[in-house]
Motif scaffolding. Structure first.
Motif, PDB file in Angstrom:
ATOM      1  N   GLY A  61       0.812  -1.212   0.000  1.00 50.22           N
ATOM      2  CA  GLY A  61       0.000   0.000   0.000  1.00 50.22           C
ATOM      3  C   GLY A  61       0.845   1.260   0.000  1.00 50.22           C
ATOM      4  O   GLY A  61       0.486   2.257  -0.609  1.00 50.22           O
ATOM      5  N   GLN A 107      -6.793  -5.514  -4.647  1.00 53.73           N
ATOM      6  CA  GLN A 107      -6.573  -4.829  -3.378  1.00 53.73           C
ATOM      7  C   GLN A 107      -7.224  -3.451  -3.348  1.00 53.73           C
ATOM      8  O   GLN A 107      -7.649  -3.001  -2.299  1.00 53.73           O
ATOM      9  N   CYS A 108      -7.221  -2.771  -4.488  1.00 54.90           N
ATOM     10  CA  CYS A 108      -7.541  -1.345  -4.501  1.00 54.90           C
ATOM     11  C   CYS A 108      -8.879  -1.114  -5.216  1.00 54.90           C
ATOM     12  O   CYS A 108      -9.075  -1.552  -6.354  1.00 54.90           O
ATOM     13  N   PHE A 163     -13.146  -2.176  -8.962  1.00 53.61           N
ATOM     14  CA  PHE A 163     -14.461  -1.793  -9.488  1.00 53.61           C
ATOM     15  C   PHE A 163     -14.348  -0.969 -10.768  1.00 53.61           C
ATOM     16  O   PHE A 163     -15.094  -1.178 -11.727  1.00 53.61           O
ATOM     17  N   MET A 187     -10.834   8.412 -14.309  1.00 50.97           N
ATOM     18  CA  MET A 187     -10.994   8.309 -12.868  1.00 50.97           C
ATOM     19  C   MET A 187     -10.131   7.213 -12.263  1.00 50.97           C
ATOM     20  O   MET A 187      -9.676   7.309 -11.137  1.00 50.97           O
ATOM     21  N   ARG A 202      -4.890   5.823  -9.365  1.00 49.53           N
ATOM     22  CA  ARG A 202      -5.463   5.563  -8.042  1.00 49.53           C
ATOM     23  C   ARG A 202      -5.330   4.085  -7.680  1.00 49.53           C
ATOM     24  O   ARG A 202      -6.283   3.326  -7.761  1.00 49.53           O
ATOM     25  N   GLY A 203      -4.142   3.728  -7.260  1.00 49.23           N
ATOM     26  CA  GLY A 203      -3.896   2.356  -6.843  1.00 49.23           C
ATOM     27  C   GLY A 203      -2.513   2.241  -6.251  1.00 49.23           C
ATOM     28  O   GLY A 203      -1.714   3.173  -6.331  1.00 49.23           O
ATOM     29  N   ALA A 204      -2.240   1.065  -5.642  1.00 48.08           N
ATOM     30  CA  ALA A 204      -0.935   0.872  -5.002  1.00 48.08           C
ATOM     31  C   ALA A 204       0.164   0.656  -6.033  1.00 48.08           C
ATOM     32  O   ALA A 204       1.330   0.876  -5.748  1.00 48.08           O
ATOM     33  N   ASP A 241      -3.960   5.037   1.231  1.00 42.58           N
ATOM     34  CA  ASP A 241      -3.420   3.699   1.021  1.00 42.58           C
ATOM     35  C   ASP A 241      -4.545   2.883   0.387  1.00 42.58           C
ATOM     36  O   ASP A 241      -5.487   2.466   1.066  1.00 42.58           O
ATOM     37  N   TRP A 242      -4.429   2.698  -0.940  1.00 41.56           N
ATOM     38  CA  TRP A 242      -5.531   2.070  -1.679  1.00 41.56           C
ATOM     39  C   TRP A 242      -5.751   0.620  -1.318  1.00 41.56           C
ATOM     40  O   TRP A 242      -6.825   0.062  -1.544  1.00 41.56           O
ATOM     41  N   THR A 243      -4.711  -0.015  -0.748  1.00 42.19           N
ATOM     42  CA  THR A 243      -4.893  -1.414  -0.363  1.00 42.19           C
ATOM     43  C   THR A 243      -5.734  -1.525   0.910  1.00 42.19           C
ATOM     44  O   THR A 243      -6.246  -2.584   1.226  1.00 42.19           O
ATOM     45  N   ASP A 261     -15.918   8.716  -5.948  1.00 41.25           N
ATOM     46  CA  ASP A 261     -16.243   8.245  -7.293  1.00 41.25           C
ATOM     47  C   ASP A 261     -17.534   7.417  -7.240  1.00 41.25           C
ATOM     48  O   ASP A 261     -18.129   7.261  -6.170  1.00 41.25           O
ATOM     49  N   GLU A 262     -17.962   6.907  -8.382  1.00 43.44           N
ATOM     50  CA  GLU A 262     -19.271   6.238  -8.417  1.00 43.44           C
ATOM     51  C   GLU A 262     -19.296   4.942  -7.611  1.00 43.44           C
ATOM     52  O   GLU A 262     -20.355   4.381  -7.371  1.00 43.44           O
ATOM     53  N   TRP A 263     -18.121   4.466  -7.191  1.00 40.63           N
ATOM     54  CA  TRP A 263     -18.076   3.253  -6.360  1.00 40.63           C
ATOM     55  C   TRP A 263     -17.828   3.587  -4.891  1.00 40.63           C
ATOM     56  O   TRP A 263     -17.651   2.688  -4.075  1.00 40.63           O
ATOM     57  N   PHE A 318     -15.222   5.452  -3.659  1.00 42.14           N
ATOM     58  CA  PHE A 318     -13.833   5.610  -3.258  1.00 42.14           C
ATOM     59  C   PHE A 318     -13.392   7.064  -3.439  1.00 42.14           C
ATOM     60  O   PHE A 318     -13.844   7.738  -4.367  1.00 42.14           O
ATOM     61  N   PRO A 319     -12.549   7.535  -2.557  1.00 46.86           N
ATOM     62  CA  PRO A 319     -12.235   8.975  -2.532  1.00 46.86           C
ATOM     63  C   PRO A 319     -11.433   9.448  -3.746  1.00 46.86           C
ATOM     64  O   PRO A 319     -10.562   8.737  -4.251  1.00 46.86           O
ATOM     65  N   ILE A 320     -11.762  10.643  -4.179  1.00 48.03           N
ATOM     66  CA  ILE A 320     -10.982  11.344  -5.194  1.00 48.03           C
ATOM     67  C   ILE A 320     -10.405  12.575  -4.512  1.00 48.03           C
ATOM     68  O   ILE A 320     -11.151  13.441  -4.054  1.00 48.03           O
ATOM     69  N   ARG A 332      -3.845   9.191   5.178  1.00 49.60           N
ATOM     70  CA  ARG A 332      -2.695   9.705   5.916  1.00 49.60           C
ATOM     71  C   ARG A 332      -2.332  11.081   5.388  1.00 49.60           C
ATOM     72  O   ARG A 332      -2.737  11.474   4.291  1.00 49.60           O
ATOM     73  N   GLU A 378       0.476  13.274   3.955  1.00 46.08           N
ATOM     74  CA  GLU A 378       1.726  13.000   3.234  1.00 46.08           C
ATOM     75  C   GLU A 378       2.690  14.145   3.487  1.00 46.08           C
ATOM     76  O   GLU A 378       2.396  15.291   3.174  1.00 46.08           O
TER      77      GLU A 378
END
Lengths: 404, 66
Positions: free
Chosen positions: A171, A314-315, A320, A349, A353-355, B7-9, B28-30, B32-34, B58, B60
């Motif tokens: 992460g 994971q993300c 999705f 979008m 946006r991912g690890a 931390d996307w995980t 976002d539409e699911w 998750f933060p933008i 967190r 940064e």
């Protein structure tokens, strides 16, 4: 162009595609050159002189990575080649294992690495070739067969896999140069990088730079597939016109692989630096052209679905978002109604946006495909299927590891 | 200026951060933060970090220069 006999292999494993070279073969030479030992300072200077870039996807300057690890660092060779469209790493290991092993020994000795270098490889014939080459050289090499898949080849994920943890990206990004194998600083790079360093030591910076443009000398391995004059793994001098490799540069070419870019690369040459200026990444070194009789939207849809399935799960934006993008592209391929603006928004979008790089790389592939194949996309979107089938030119089946 | 990172995980899309920092975080539409580039008030950011159920948010700190 020289054709090298790839030899025969057990039928369980995919045969090596034709090996070709433009100009004098170096990586694919019949016999490897003598590779003198060098200290780290020599390697850093030489790699700086020839502006050597890493041969994985990120093209990081090798000299900077060599200089950034302390002496005693571990060595990790990324030979996982999880990209289904690429065969260059396996071709190199199967055909030139002695050169690869010489490069690994060179780096391990220069860094005073106390432990045998670790090689992570999915392809068993490649692993066997390296093990035999290590035996011939009297070198200790820790060759490990992995089954980590596409995202598992990302370097952080690979380190985790080698350490017995789940082979997924962290992460918070941890650089192997700071914490890698056994928690120690680790020089980790793509397997071709080590072969290039062996050539650099053998030829010296001037000899190495005798081929290719001054700003990026040398050669690269590329996998060329689809409707191109030749199919196979080609060792190509930098500076070669892309059209000399793929037959045209005024129509769509996939550059880099499935984290790469569809482009109409008019006048482009084989050069990571020059392509980057066009916002095209050389990536895994794949070049593909679709023949006129396959449906490009369906080919892209199948690859996008494969990319969504390849997620490490994971993300959220990847799990999705990339799935939603893949479903939209699949609907386009089937000429079902799709909100193209929403698809474009979804693509934007997911990016970044991912690890790991996967969501960014995958959406870059989709976004560029939507642009380059805009006419086909518009026709499909209007409900008019082009009538062409998906001929499966872009491979999405795992081509490593034999029967599963 | 305070910068936030996810931390996307870890993030499960609970969405509390977007409620607390509605000017700088959307969903976002699911769900998750933008994160936008809008400046974040440090105290509000700390609160958002502390209430994230997944411990995914967190602050940064800018990378130290070598």
């Amino acid at each position: 162009m020289t054709v090298t006999d790839p030899g025969t292999l057990p039928a369980l494993f995919p045969a090596t595609p034709p090996l070709l070279t433009l100009g004098e073969p170096r990586l694919l030479a019949a016999a490897p050159p003598a590779v003198p030992s060098r200290d780290r300072a020599w390697l850093v200077h030489a790699a700086t002189d020839v502006r050597l870039l890493g041969r994985g996807g990120a093209a990081f300057p090798v000299a900077r990575k060599l200089a950034s690890v302390p002496l005693g660092a571990r060595v990790l060779v990324n030979a996982s080649e999880g990209e289904p469209a690429s065969f260059k790493d396996r071709a190199l290991m199967r055909h030139s294992p002695d050169l690869v092993v010489a490069g690994i020994r060179l780096v391990a000795a220069a860094l005073g690495s106390g432990r045998p270098a670790v090689v992570a490889v999915e392809d068993e014939p490649s692993a066997q070739a390296l093990a035999q080459a290590a035996g011939r050289a009297g070198a200790e090499l820790d060759v490990r067969l992995t089954r980590h898949g596409f995202v598992g080849g990302e370097i952080g994920a690979l380190v985790n896999g080698m350490e017995g943890r789940a082979p997924r990206p962290d992460g918070r990004r941890v650089l192997p140069t700071e914490r890698g194998l056994a928690g120690r600083p680790t020089f980790a790079s793509n397997v071709e990088t080590f072969a290039q360093l062996a050539l650099l030591s053998a030829l010296g910076p001037a000899g190495y730079a005798a081929v290719g443009p001054a700003h990026e000398p040398g050669t690269s391995l590329t996998t060329v597939l689809g409707a191109t004059p030749v199919n196979g793994v080609v060792e190509v001098p930098h500076g070669t016109a892309l059209r000399d490799l793929v037959g045209h540069d005024d129509g769509p070419v996939l550059v880099g692989g499935y984290h790469g870019t569809w482009a109409v690369p008019t006048g482009a040459r084989v050069s990571r630096v020059e392509l980057r200026e066009r916002a095209i990444g050389w990536g895994a070194g794949v070049l593909a052209v679709l023949p006129a009789d396959t449906c490009p939207v369906a080919e892209v849809a199948r690859v996008t679905d494969w990319l969504a399935e390849a997620s490490a799960r994971q993300c959220g934006p990847c799990v999705f978002g990339l799935r939603a993008v893949a479903d939209d592209v699949q609907a386009l391929a089937q000429a079902r109604p799709v909100d193209l603006e929403r698809l474009q928004a979804r693509v934007g979008m997911v990016r970044g946006r991912g690890a790991c790089h996967h969501p960014t790389g995958a959406t870059g592939f989709v976004a560029s495909a939507l642009t380059v194949f805009a006419e086909d996309v518009a026709r499909h979107r209007a409900g008019h299927h082009c009538g062409r089938a998906d001929l499966g030119v872009l491979p999405t089946t795992h081509t490593t590891g034999g029967v599963r | 200026m305070t910068r936030l990172a996810v931390d996307w995980t870890r993030c499960d899309g609970h969405g509390l951060c977007a409620r607390l920092l509605s000017e700088s975080i959307t969903l976002d539409e699911w769900g998750f933060p933008i994160l936008t580039d809008a400046p974040v008030d440090e105290d509000a950011a700390r609160t958002a970090v502390s209430v994230c159920p997944a411990l995914a948010l967190r602050i940064e700190h800018p990378a130290r220069t070598a």
